[in-house]
Design a protein around this motif. Structure first.
Motif, PDB file in Angstrom:
ATOM      1  N   LEU A   7       0.827  -1.197   0.000  1.00 27.51           N
ATOM      2  CA  LEU A   7       0.000   0.000   0.000  1.00 27.51           C
ATOM      3  C   LEU A   7       0.867   1.255   0.000  1.00 27.51           C
ATOM      4  CD1 LEU A   7      -2.710  -1.092   2.546  1.00 27.51           C
ATOM      5  CD2 LEU A   7      -2.929  -0.953   0.086  1.00 27.51           C
ATOM      6  N   GLY A   8       0.346   2.289  -0.602  1.00 32.77           N
ATOM      7  CA  GLY A   8       1.085   3.538  -0.733  1.00 32.77           C
ATOM      8  C   GLY A   8       1.106   4.355   0.541  1.00 32.77           C
ATOM      9  N   TRP A   9       1.811   5.475   0.479  1.00 31.74           N
ATOM     10  CA  TRP A   9       2.003   6.321   1.650  1.00 31.74           C
ATOM     11  C   TRP A   9       0.703   6.964   2.106  1.00 31.74           C
ATOM     12  CZ3 TRP A   9       0.744  11.420   1.365  1.00 31.74           C
ATOM     13  CH2 TRP A   9       0.601  11.961   0.080  1.00 31.74           C
ATOM     14  N   PHE A  10      -0.227   7.252   1.168  1.00 28.92           N
ATOM     15  CA  PHE A  10      -1.478   7.894   1.544  1.00 28.92           C
ATOM     16  C   PHE A  10      -2.313   6.989   2.447  1.00 28.92           C
ATOM     17  CE2 PHE A  10      -5.963   8.914   0.677  1.00 28.92           C
ATOM     18  CZ  PHE A  10      -5.985  10.201   1.171  1.00 28.92           C
ATOM     19  N   TYR A  11      -2.427   5.718   2.082  1.00 27.98           N
ATOM     20  CA  TYR A  11      -3.202   4.778   2.884  1.00 27.98           C
ATOM     21  C   TYR A  11      -2.522   4.491   4.226  1.00 27.98           C
ATOM     22  CZ  TYR A  11      -5.969   4.093  -1.273  1.00 27.98           C
ATOM     23  OH  TYR A  11      -6.779   4.310  -2.344  1.00 27.98           O
ATOM     24  N   PRO A  65      -2.098  -5.547   4.315  1.00 29.23           N
ATOM     25  CA  PRO A  65      -3.163  -5.879   5.264  1.00 29.23           C
ATOM     26  C   PRO A  65      -2.891  -7.215   5.940  1.00 29.23           C
ATOM     27  CG  PRO A  65      -3.928  -6.170   3.010  1.00 29.23           C
ATOM     28  CD  PRO A  65      -2.569  -5.573   2.935  1.00 29.23           C
ATOM     29  N   PRO A  66      -3.521  -7.479   7.084  1.00 30.10           N
ATOM     30  CA  PRO A  66      -3.340  -8.778   7.740  1.00 30.10           C
ATOM     31  C   PRO A  66      -3.837  -9.908   6.854  1.00 30.10           C
ATOM     32  CG  PRO A  66      -4.402  -7.231   9.223  1.00 30.10           C
ATOM     33  CD  PRO A  66      -4.341  -6.584   7.896  1.00 30.10           C
ATOM     34  N   ARG A  67      -3.364 -11.114   7.127  1.00 33.22           N
ATOM     35  CA  ARG A  67      -3.710 -12.262   6.287  1.00 33.22           C
ATOM     36  C   ARG A  67      -5.202 -12.558   6.261  1.00 33.22           C
ATOM     37  NH1 ARG A  67       0.449 -15.496   4.476  1.00 33.22           N
ATOM     38  NH2 ARG A  67       2.474 -14.975   5.352  1.00 33.22           N
ATOM     39  N   PHE A  68      -5.909 -12.310   7.361  1.00 34.90           N
ATOM     40  CA  PHE A  68      -7.328 -12.628   7.365  1.00 34.90           C
ATOM     41  C   PHE A  68      -8.150 -11.631   6.541  1.00 34.90           C
ATOM     42  CE2 PHE A  68      -6.630 -10.135  11.210  1.00 34.90           C
ATOM     43  CZ  PHE A  68      -7.645  -9.197  11.161  1.00 34.90           C
ATOM     44  N   LEU A  69      -7.530 -10.570   6.040  1.00 35.21           N
ATOM     45  CA  LEU A  69      -8.196  -9.638   5.132  1.00 35.21           C
ATOM     46  C   LEU A  69      -7.734  -9.801   3.692  1.00 35.21           C
ATOM     47  CD1 LEU A  69      -8.246  -6.358   7.202  1.00 35.21           C
ATOM     48  CD2 LEU A  69     -10.111  -7.916   6.764  1.00 35.21           C
ATOM     49  N   LYS A  70      -7.096 -10.902   3.379  1.00 36.35           N
ATOM     50  CA  LYS A  70      -6.573 -11.127   2.037  1.00 36.35           C
ATOM     51  C   LYS A  70      -7.690 -11.158   0.995  1.00 36.35           C
ATOM     52  CE  LYS A  70      -3.366 -14.105  -0.364  1.00 36.35           C
ATOM     53  NZ  LYS A  70      -2.605 -15.337  -0.316  1.00 36.35           N
ATOM     54  N   TRP A  71      -8.872 -11.614   1.392  1.00 32.44           N
ATOM     55  CA  TRP A  71     -10.001 -11.671   0.470  1.00 32.44           C
ATOM     56  C   TRP A  71     -10.428 -10.271   0.022  1.00 32.44           C
ATOM     57  CZ3 TRP A  71     -14.250  -8.959   2.000  1.00 32.44           C
ATOM     58  CH2 TRP A  71     -14.323  -8.629   3.353  1.00 32.44           C
TER      59      TRP A  71
END
Length: 76
Positions: A7-11, A65-71
């Motif tokens: 993810l970029g710097w803005f996020y 993001p964490p692995r559980f948010l991979k979807w």
């Protein structure tokens, strides 16, 4: 994590802002819970804010993001 784009710097900046707000909210919830007692709704608030804090800190520090948010990233 090789197929996910970092993810970029803005996020990451937004996640830092969310993390600071979560820390303030968590301190407020715990201060209220100390005075009023730890009821079920206070524990639910702590769990929800804690989960949001965990997700935003992982994104802020690692860039992924964490692995559980991979979807949520969608298919490449």
């Amino acid at each position: 994590m090789g197929e996910l784009k970092k993810l970029g710097w803005f996020y990451r900046l937004l996640c830092g802002l969310i993390s600071s707000f979560c820390l303030i909210a968590l301190l407020g919830i715990l201060a209220f819970g100390r005075d009023e007692g730890l009821h079920a709704h206070v524990l639910i608030f702590v769990a929800v804010v804690g989960l949001l804090l965990y997700i935003s800190l992982v994104i802020l520090l690692k860039g992924y993001p964490p692995r559980f948010l991979k979807w949520a990233a969608g298919r490449k």
